[in-house]
Design a protein around this motif. Sequence first.
Motif, PDB file in Angstrom:
ATOM      1  N   LYS A   1       0.959  -1.018  -0.043  1.00 51.78           N
ATOM      2  CA  LYS A   1       0.078  -0.186   0.180  1.00 51.78           C
ATOM      3  C   LYS A   1       0.957   1.361  -0.140  1.00 51.78           C
ATOM      4  O   LYS A   1       0.278   2.412   0.093  1.00 51.78           O
ATOM      5  N   ALA A   2       2.027   1.146  -0.003  1.00 52.07           N
ATOM      6  CA  ALA A   2       3.053   2.431   0.200  1.00 52.07           C
ATOM      7  C   ALA A   2       2.864   3.321  -0.780  1.00 52.07           C
ATOM      8  O   ALA A   2       3.016   4.308  -0.872  1.00 52.07           O
TER       9      ALA A   2
ATOM     10  N   ARG B   1      10.341  -0.234   8.795  1.00 55.63           N
ATOM     11  CA  ARG B   1      11.096  -1.247   8.385  1.00 55.63           C
ATOM     12  C   ARG B   1      11.875  -0.747   7.250  1.00 55.63           C
ATOM     13  O   ARG B   1      11.260   0.232   6.585  1.00 55.63           O
ATOM     14  N   ALA B   2      13.047  -1.256   6.823  1.00 54.74           N
ATOM     15  CA  ALA B   2      13.785  -1.044   5.680  1.00 54.74           C
ATOM     16  C   ALA B   2      12.748  -1.185   4.510  1.00 54.74           C
ATOM     17  O   ALA B   2      13.080  -0.469   3.342  1.00 54.74           O
ATOM     18  N   ARG B   3      12.043  -2.013   4.380  1.00 56.88           N
ATOM     19  CA  ARG B   3      11.380  -2.451   3.079  1.00 56.88           C
ATOM     20  C   ARG B   3      10.307  -1.525   2.445  1.00 56.88           C
ATOM     21  O   ARG B   3      10.003  -1.513   1.359  1.00 56.88           O
ATOM     22  N   LEU B   4      10.025  -0.453   3.635  1.00 54.04           N
ATOM     23  CA  LEU B   4       8.918   0.486   3.265  1.00 54.04           C
ATOM     24  C   LEU B   4       9.652   1.564   2.437  1.00 54.04           C
ATOM     25  O   LEU B   4       8.866   2.381   1.721  1.00 54.04           O
ATOM     26  N   VAL B   5      10.994   1.807   2.634  1.00 55.10           N
ATOM     27  CA  VAL B   5      11.605   3.132   2.205  1.00 55.10           C
ATOM     28  C   VAL B   5      11.587   2.865   0.746  1.00 55.10           C
ATOM     29  O   VAL B   5      11.153   4.150   0.089  1.00 55.10           O
TER      30      VAL B   5
ATOM     31  N   ASP C   1       9.462   5.527  -1.559  1.00 51.36           N
ATOM     32  CA  ASP C   1      10.249   6.536  -2.561  1.00 51.36           C
ATOM     33  C   ASP C   1       9.852   6.285  -4.016  1.00 51.36           C
ATOM     34  O   ASP C   1       9.587   7.368  -4.735  1.00 51.36           O
ATOM     35  N   ARG C   2       9.595   4.948  -4.474  1.00 48.36           N
ATOM     36  CA  ARG C   2       8.996   4.974  -5.766  1.00 48.36           C
ATOM     37  C   ARG C   2       7.534   5.563  -5.874  1.00 48.36           C
ATOM     38  O   ARG C   2       7.253   6.099  -6.938  1.00 48.36           O
ATOM     39  N   GLY C   3       6.908   5.403  -4.756  1.00 50.87           N
ATOM     40  CA  GLY C   3       5.476   5.902  -5.083  1.00 50.87           C
ATOM     41  C   GLY C   3       5.572   7.502  -5.192  1.00 50.87           C
ATOM     42  O   GLY C   3       4.915   8.004  -5.852  1.00 50.87           O
ATOM     43  N   ALA C   4       6.551   7.984  -4.165  1.00 48.63           N
ATOM     44  CA  ALA C   4       6.516   9.579  -4.320  1.00 48.63           C
ATOM     45  C   ALA C   4       7.145  10.141  -5.742  1.00 48.63           C
ATOM     46  O   ALA C   4       6.764  10.973  -6.178  1.00 48.63           O
ATOM     47  N   GLU C   5       8.203   9.303  -6.189  1.00 45.75           N
ATOM     48  CA  GLU C   5       8.550   9.588  -7.589  1.00 45.75           C
ATOM     49  C   GLU C   5       7.561   9.377  -8.610  1.00 45.75           C
ATOM     50  O   GLU C   5       7.404  10.466  -9.384  1.00 45.75           O
ATOM     51  N   GLN C   6       6.617   8.409  -8.646  1.00 43.30           N
ATOM     52  CA  GLN C   6       5.514   8.179  -9.645  1.00 43.30           C
ATOM     53  C   GLN C   6       4.511   9.256  -9.513  1.00 43.30           C
ATOM     54  O   GLN C   6       4.039   9.946 -10.422  1.00 43.30           O
ATOM     55  N   ALA C   7       4.453   9.722  -8.435  1.00 44.25           N
ATOM     56  CA  ALA C   7       3.275  11.048  -7.991  1.00 44.25           C
ATOM     57  C   ALA C   7       4.132  12.367  -8.248  1.00 44.25           C
ATOM     58  O   ALA C   7       3.326  13.306  -8.293  1.00 44.25           O
TER      59      ALA C   7
ATOM     60  N   LEU D   1      17.789   2.729  10.162  1.00 43.87           N
ATOM     61  CA  LEU D   1      16.488   3.123   9.177  1.00 43.87           C
ATOM     62  C   LEU D   1      16.513   4.638   8.898  1.00 43.87           C
ATOM     63  O   LEU D   1      16.140   4.912   7.844  1.00 43.87           O
ATOM     64  N   ALA D   2      17.122   5.453   9.772  1.00 46.82           N
ATOM     65  CA  ALA D   2      17.289   6.943   9.443  1.00 46.82           C
ATOM     66  C   ALA D   2      18.239   7.104   8.399  1.00 46.82           C
ATOM     67  O   ALA D   2      17.767   8.047   7.327  1.00 46.82           O
ATOM     68  N   ASP D   3      19.266   6.307   8.233  1.00 47.21           N
ATOM     69  CA  ASP D   3      20.347   6.446   7.388  1.00 47.21           C
ATOM     70  C   ASP D   3      19.459   6.010   6.029  1.00 47.21           C
ATOM     71  O   ASP D   3      19.961   6.435   5.048  1.00 47.21           O
ATOM     72  N   GLU D   4      18.812   4.844   6.033  1.00 45.44           N
ATOM     73  CA  GLU D   4      18.212   4.295   4.882  1.00 45.44           C
ATOM     74  C   GLU D   4      17.195   5.491   4.079  1.00 45.44           C
ATOM     75  O   GLU D   4      17.249   5.542   3.074  1.00 45.44           O
ATOM     76  N   VAL D   5      16.508   6.005   5.144  1.00 42.83           N
ATOM     77  CA  VAL D   5      15.553   7.064   4.577  1.00 42.83           C
ATOM     78  C   VAL D   5      16.297   8.181   4.131  1.00 42.83           C
ATOM     79  O   VAL D   5      16.063   8.963   3.153  1.00 42.83           O
TER      80      VAL D   5
END
Length: 251
Positions: free
Chosen positions: A94-95, A110-114, A118-124, A169-173
Motif C-alpha cells: 500500500k506504500a 522497517r527498511a522494506r517500506l523505504v 520512494d518509488r510511490g513519491a517519484e511516480q506521483a 533506518l534513519a540512514d536508509e531514509v
Amino acid sequence: MTDARSVELRDALARVEERIVAACSASGRDRGDVQLVVVTKFFPVEDVRRLLALGVTDVAENKAQEASAKLERLTADERAALTVHFVGQLQTNKARQVAAWADVVHTVDRARLVPALDRGAEQAGRDLDVLLQVDLDAPGEADEQGHADGGHRASGSRGGAPADGIPALADEVGRAEHLELRGVMAVAPRGGDPERAFAALARVADGVRSAHPRATLVSAGMSGDLEQAVAHGATHLRVGSAILGPRPAPR
C-alpha cells in the motif's frame, strides 16, 4: 457549516486547545511549537469539512483506501488547505498508494517500506516527509543512550522499530531520493507510564537529530496523554476521540 455537529466539534476543539495551552505553559514551551493533528479516521468527509471551517489545518488517517476515497471528495481548494498525515501501520503493497496522497507518513518502521514509498513519491511527482515509528513496547523501552534492550518487537506492541534499529533506518531514509526524514513518532505502551515512554522517545529523537539535523519533528501524544507528550518535546499531537468523539458505528 453551523449545524449541531459543527458546534460540538468547535467546543471539543476549544477544550483540547485549553489543555495544550496549559501543557505548554507548564513545560515552558511556546504554543506555536506544537501542532494539533486531528485524527479523522473512521469519520466522514463532512467532518473534515467542518474541521476545516473551524480552522483545523492538519488531519490524520490510518487506512489507505478509506483515506484516498475521502480525499477524492474534497475540492481542490479544500485539499490544498490541509496537511494530511498517515498514521496507520503501513503495508508495503500500500506504500505507493499512500505516497500519492499523504503529506507526512508517521509510521516508517522497517527498511522494506523505504524504496516502496520512494518509488510511490517519484511516480506521483512529489517529495514525501516521513517519520520513523519507534517501538516503546520493547523490553526495557529505551535506556539512557536511547537503545532498546533486545531488539525484537514485544508481544502486544503498538508498532514501530526497536530503538536500537532507528539509526540505521534513519540512514536508509536519508539515502532515498524522494523522501525527507523529518523526525520520529511513537505511541505510548498500553498500561505503561507515558512519562517514561515519551522521555525515552525524546532520547531517540535527539540521536536521530544529531545525525539528520532536519529531523526535528516528534509525533507523540493522543487524547489521553497529550500533556506528558508536550512535557517531553512533542511537536505534533495526534488527537482523535477528544475532538470527534467515539468511533461511529459501521454502516
